[in-house]
Design an enzyme around this catalytic site. Structure first.
Site, short mmCIF file in Angstrom:
data_model
loop_
_atom_site.label_atom_id
_atom_site.label_comp_id
_atom_site.label_asym_id
_atom_site.label_seq_id
_atom_site.Cartn_x
_atom_site.Cartn_y
_atom_site.Cartn_z
N LEU A 206 0.51 -1.01 -0.07
CA LEU A 206 -0.09 0.01 0.08
C LEU A 206 1.03 1.38 -0.19
O LEU A 206 2.33 0.89 0.51
CB LEU A 206 -0.89 0.02 1.60
N ASP A 207 0.52 2.57 -0.71
CA ASP A 207 1.48 3.32 -0.66
C ASP A 207 1.35 4.01 0.37
O ASP A 207 0.87 3.45 1.65
CB ASP A 207 0.72 4.93 -1.57
N ALA A 208 2.16 5.08 1.15
CA ALA A 208 2.52 5.59 2.64
C ALA A 208 0.86 6.18 2.73
O ALA A 208 0.78 6.06 4.11
CB ALA A 208 3.33 6.74 1.83
N HIS B 251 -0.25 1.98 -8.12
CA HIS B 251 -1.46 3.20 -7.64
C HIS B 251 -2.00 2.55 -8.72
O HIS B 251 -2.77 4.29 -9.05
CB HIS B 251 -0.53 4.67 -8.28
#
Length: 246
Positions: A117-119, A200
């Protein structure tokens, strides 16, 4: 964290035994040289008897203690974590700390993250030492669904359900994404289930239809749902049923 643990003992299949120094190294953070020093000091006992021989053969069922505390082989491990913002799904700390820094576990170097997962994204992260199990989650061929709760900058209407069901063309990529399931909860809040893990991807899918993701939270992977009792940053071991569902 409390919870069921899946232990997989790595005894030799032919002799059903393992060297004591190796057992100590695989059960603790000690190196082989430090394990031998502990043995020489008399810090290790097997079934209540002090053993100083590095080559002593440990068999399944023996109780091994180091400085009076029982130790056990660390086998395959399967965890879920509720990822907070400003953490990254990497094995090393970079701009933000790794989610692995939230775990207080032995042998963290044997663990990896199954699906990143992204930050700025929160929610379900699965962490394991089992590479084959992880592959079943991340491989596009396995069609393992990931469901997200998505907050959007602009309202959406029902026509987008069919657009996502067919697939969306992402910038700088050939072809369409795999069909995705979109559920509209409110005009600017939706649930989206995808079976891929492109870079993303959720953010890019909405950007491709002229919208912008302002909040993203993963709720489930396959049949594994994020435990509602886990606060952000908390984790637990998966149950045997959850492990078997992948």
């Amino acid at each position: 964290m409390l919870g069921p643990i899946i232990w997989q003992f790595s005894f030799n299949k032919l002799s059903n035994e393992v060297r004591l120094d190796k057992f100590i190294c695989e059960s603790t953070s000690l190196t082989r040289s430090l394990a031998k020093k502990a043995l020489h000091r008399g810090d290790v006992s097997c079934d209540g008897v002090v053993v100083k021989d590095s080559g002593f053969k440990v068999t399944e069922g023996m109780q091994i203690c180091l400085e009076g505390e029982p130790i056990a082989l660390v086998g395959e491990r399967y965890l879920m974590l509720n990822k907070p913002v400003d953490t990254i799904c990497s094995t090393i700390d970079e701009t933000y700390p790794s989610v692995l820094s939230l775990l207080d576990l032995a042998k963290p170097e044997t663990l990896h993250i199954a699906g990143r997962l992204d930050a700025d994204t929160t929610g379900l992260v699965l962490i394991t030492s089992d590479g084959q199990w992880s592959h079943r989650i991340t491989s596009p061929k396995k069609d393992c669904g990931k469901r997200y709760l998505v907050q959007l900058a602009e309202p959406v209407d029902a026509s987008l359900i069919e657009v996502f069901a067919v697939g969306v063309e992402l910038r700088n990529e050939e072809g369409l994404t795999k069909p995705a399931v979109l559920e509209i909860i409110e005009p600017q809040c939706v649930r989206l289930t995808i079976t891929e893990g492109k870079y993303h991807q959720v953010k890019r899918m909405f950007a491709a239809v002229g919208n912008h993701v302002v909040g993203l939270h993963r709720e489930s992977i396959g049949q594994i749902e994020l435990d509602p009792d886990l606060a952000l940053g908390e984790w637990r071991y998966l149950t045997s049923e959850e492990i078997a569902s992948i």
